[in-house]
Design a protein around this motif. Structure first.
Motif, PDB file in Angstrom:
ATOM      1  N   TYR A   1     104.652  41.965 -15.162  1.00  0.00           N
ATOM      2  CA  TYR A   1     103.511  42.991 -15.208  1.00  0.00           C
ATOM      3  C   TYR A   1     103.514  43.808 -13.865  1.00  0.00           C
ATOM      4  O   TYR A   1     102.847  45.084 -13.970  1.00  0.00           O
ATOM      5  CB  TYR A   1     102.016  42.226 -15.398  1.00  0.00           C
ATOM      6  N   LEU A   2     104.273  43.533 -12.855  1.00  0.00           N
ATOM      7  CA  LEU A   2     104.392  44.054 -11.534  1.00  0.00           C
ATOM      8  C   LEU A   2     105.262  45.214 -11.814  1.00  0.00           C
ATOM      9  O   LEU A   2     106.331  45.130 -12.336  1.00  0.00           O
ATOM     10  CB  LEU A   2     104.929  42.994 -10.486  1.00  0.00           C
ATOM     11  N   GLU A   3     104.851  46.431 -11.343  1.00  0.00           N
ATOM     12  CA  GLU A   3     105.531  47.523 -11.088  1.00  0.00           C
ATOM     13  C   GLU A   3     106.689  47.423 -10.228  1.00  0.00           C
ATOM     14  O   GLU A   3     107.991  47.852 -10.674  1.00  0.00           O
ATOM     15  CB  GLU A   3     104.921  48.749 -10.733  1.00  0.00           C
ATOM     16  N   LYS A   4     106.607  46.654  -9.283  1.00  0.00           N
ATOM     17  CA  LYS A   4     107.521  46.205  -8.404  1.00  0.00           C
ATOM     18  C   LYS A   4     107.277  45.201  -7.546  1.00  0.00           C
ATOM     19  O   LYS A   4     105.819  45.005  -7.548  1.00  0.00           O
ATOM     20  CB  LYS A   4     107.946  47.492  -7.440  1.00  0.00           C
ATOM     21  N   GLN A   5     107.867  44.313  -6.939  1.00  0.00           N
ATOM     22  CA  GLN A   5     107.303  43.278  -6.085  1.00  0.00           C
ATOM     23  C   GLN A   5     107.418  44.032  -4.586  1.00  0.00           C
ATOM     24  O   GLN A   5     108.094  44.704  -3.995  1.00  0.00           O
ATOM     25  CB  GLN A   5     108.414  42.333  -6.112  1.00  0.00           C
ATOM     26  N   TYR A   6     105.912  43.878  -4.194  1.00  0.00           N
ATOM     27  CA  TYR A   6     105.794  44.751  -2.804  1.00  0.00           C
ATOM     28  C   TYR A   6     106.237  43.514  -1.706  1.00  0.00           C
ATOM     29  O   TYR A   6     105.949  42.522  -1.820  1.00  0.00           O
ATOM     30  CB  TYR A   6     104.156  44.926  -2.800  1.00  0.00           C
ATOM     31  N   THR A   7     105.928  44.119  -0.439  1.00  0.00           N
ATOM     32  CA  THR A   7     105.973  43.574   0.894  1.00  0.00           C
ATOM     33  C   THR A   7     104.755  43.181   1.019  1.00  0.00           C
ATOM     34  O   THR A   7     103.748  43.743   0.476  1.00  0.00           O
ATOM     35  CB  THR A   7     106.685  44.243   2.011  1.00  0.00           C
ATOM     36  N   PHE A   8     104.465  42.113   1.849  1.00  0.00           N
ATOM     37  CA  PHE A   8     103.005  41.835   2.459  1.00  0.00           C
ATOM     38  C   PHE A   8     102.213  42.947   3.057  1.00  0.00           C
ATOM     39  O   PHE A   8     100.919  43.207   2.798  1.00  0.00           O
ATOM     40  CB  PHE A   8     103.155  40.550   3.315  1.00  0.00           C
ATOM     41  N   ARG A   9     102.870  43.881   3.473  1.00  0.00           N
ATOM     42  CA  ARG A   9     102.283  44.915   4.327  1.00  0.00           C
ATOM     43  C   ARG A   9     101.583  45.793   3.172  1.00  0.00           C
ATOM     44  O   ARG A   9     100.653  46.651   3.441  1.00  0.00           O
ATOM     45  CB  ARG A   9     103.263  45.509   5.338  1.00  0.00           C
TER      46      ARG A   9
END
Length: 387
Positions: free
Chosen positions: A167-175
């Motif tokens: 479902y995620l458009e992309k995996q993001y960084t924590f920041r």
């Protein structure tokens, strides 16, 4: 009234007998997700577990987001990264009252669990709630009230639980994830960007996205247990609009740093014209950046924070500036080594920009006028040392 009386009897029974009661077939366990609020510690929302059983008169919330300002050395432990949070247990009505008062929405996701699995989870909560077990070492990114929901499901049901991240458009960084909930041009986000080191610029795993309650809620919609959806059904308990934050530009860091840049540019022009140096401007810039650098070094090496090591903000907030500040304020003629020092500071800022471009660490864009301010003074002091 009868339900509250039964709940009171239950809580007394739970205190008297450490073994958890056996739930009935009509029981259910759910994840509560609460909307973000106006204060910084509410800015990301909240998660908690709810256990209901109308047969036993149970309706309680197990909340892993409880902390006490009155704990011994609370603020010192906060700075050191040794924050102790606790599991609390309270009636659902009392839990809901705070969100009703602040007009923050609350949504519930009921798990599709067998009776045996529900009793297993309740027994786990009760075991965790024992005085010797309820405290845990809090980490804002890796072990908080929201991320612990994924951890508990994995610990209780093992590989049967699968977190689908499609479902995620992309995996993001924590920041990047934190910035989704705070304005970049705000003092709170600027402070977080300043304190966070390069470690938070790694990509979070699918489960690690769950440190944010909104992501945890969406993740439950895309989680399976034994190949079947974990989510049985969901509903909205309190239906309020999302809180929106209105920023006033004259109160933002970008406004003040831009004002400082303009002021420094004007002062430097007059300094150049009259062949002098404004010692108090230089003293202030060097002392403040040096003290910030010392604090960042403290967060890097002297605390248990997992998000503050490897912080290359010290390339512009250089700790030695705090010492050089006093040399600049008391000496009209700069020492022979001063020009080399200023060249070195310009070089460190150039290295910082390279690390930024290469995404080794992402810095706050609000820093740009501040970096230009420092660069103007470093360049002028190089010229002044040769006058």
């Amino acid at each position: 009234m009868r339900q509250r009386f039964l709940l009171l009897l239950l809580l007394v029974a739970l205190r008297a007998f450490p073994q958890a009661p056996q739930l009935s077939e009509k029981s259910q366990i759910s994840l509560l997700t609460c909307a973000a609020g106006d204060e910084l510690y509410y800015a990301f929302g909240h998660s908690a577990f709810r256990v209901q059983d109308p047969v036993l008169g149970i309706d309680v919330v197990y909340n892993y987001g409880t902390f006490d300002f009155n704990q011994p050395n609370f603020y010192l432990n906060f700075v050191k990264g040794r924050m102790i949070y606790s599991l609390s247990r309270r009636s659902f009505d009392h839990f809901l009252f705070e969100y009703e008062l602040e007009k923050r929405w609350v949504k519930e996701q009921i798990f599709d669990l067998t009776l045996e699995e529900r009793n297993q989870l309740l027994a786990f909560f009760e075991e965790n709630y024992l005085p010797q077990n309820r405290d845990y070492l809090y980490d804002p990114l890796l072990n908080n009230c929201s991320s612990i929901s994924g951890t508990i499901l994995k610990e209780q049901y093992g590989d049967a639980i699968v977190f689908d991240g499609s479902y995620l458009e992309k995996q993001y960084t924590f920041r990047q994830l934190v910035r989704q909930f705070l304005e970049v041009n705000s003092w709170s986000m600027f402070g977080i960007d300043l304190a966070f080191g390069s470690r938070v610029d790694r990509t979070a795993t699918v489960q690690e996205h769950m440190f944010l309650p909104y992501y945890a809620m969406t993740q439950i919609q895309h989680t399976t247990k034994d190949g079947k959806p974990l989510l049985k059904r969901e509903r909205t308990i309190l239906n309020y609009a999302e809180h929106t934050k209105q920023s006033f530009f004259p109160l933002t860091p970008l406004f003040w740093f831009t004002l400082l840049l303009v002021f420094t540019g004007i002062v430097t022009y007059f300094d150049f014209t009259h062949k002098v140096k404004s010692r108090w401007l230089d003293f202030s810039l060097f002392l403040i950046t040096g003290l910030i650098g010392i604090f960042l070094l403290f967060l890097w090496f002297a605390t248990d924070h997992t998000s503050t090591p490897n912080n290359f903000n010290i390339l512009w907030a250089f700790p030695l500036n705090a010492i050089v500040a006093f040399i600049l304020v008391f000496e009209d003629k700069l020492p022979d080594w001063s020009s080399k020092y200023m060249y070195g500071m310009l070089g460190l800022m150039g290295l910082m920009l390279i690390l930024w471009v290469l995404h080794v660490q992402i810095f706050s864009p609000v820093l740009i006028p501040l970096l230009l301010t420092l660069a103007i003074r470093y360049a002028y002091l190089i010229r002044y040392s040769k006058m």
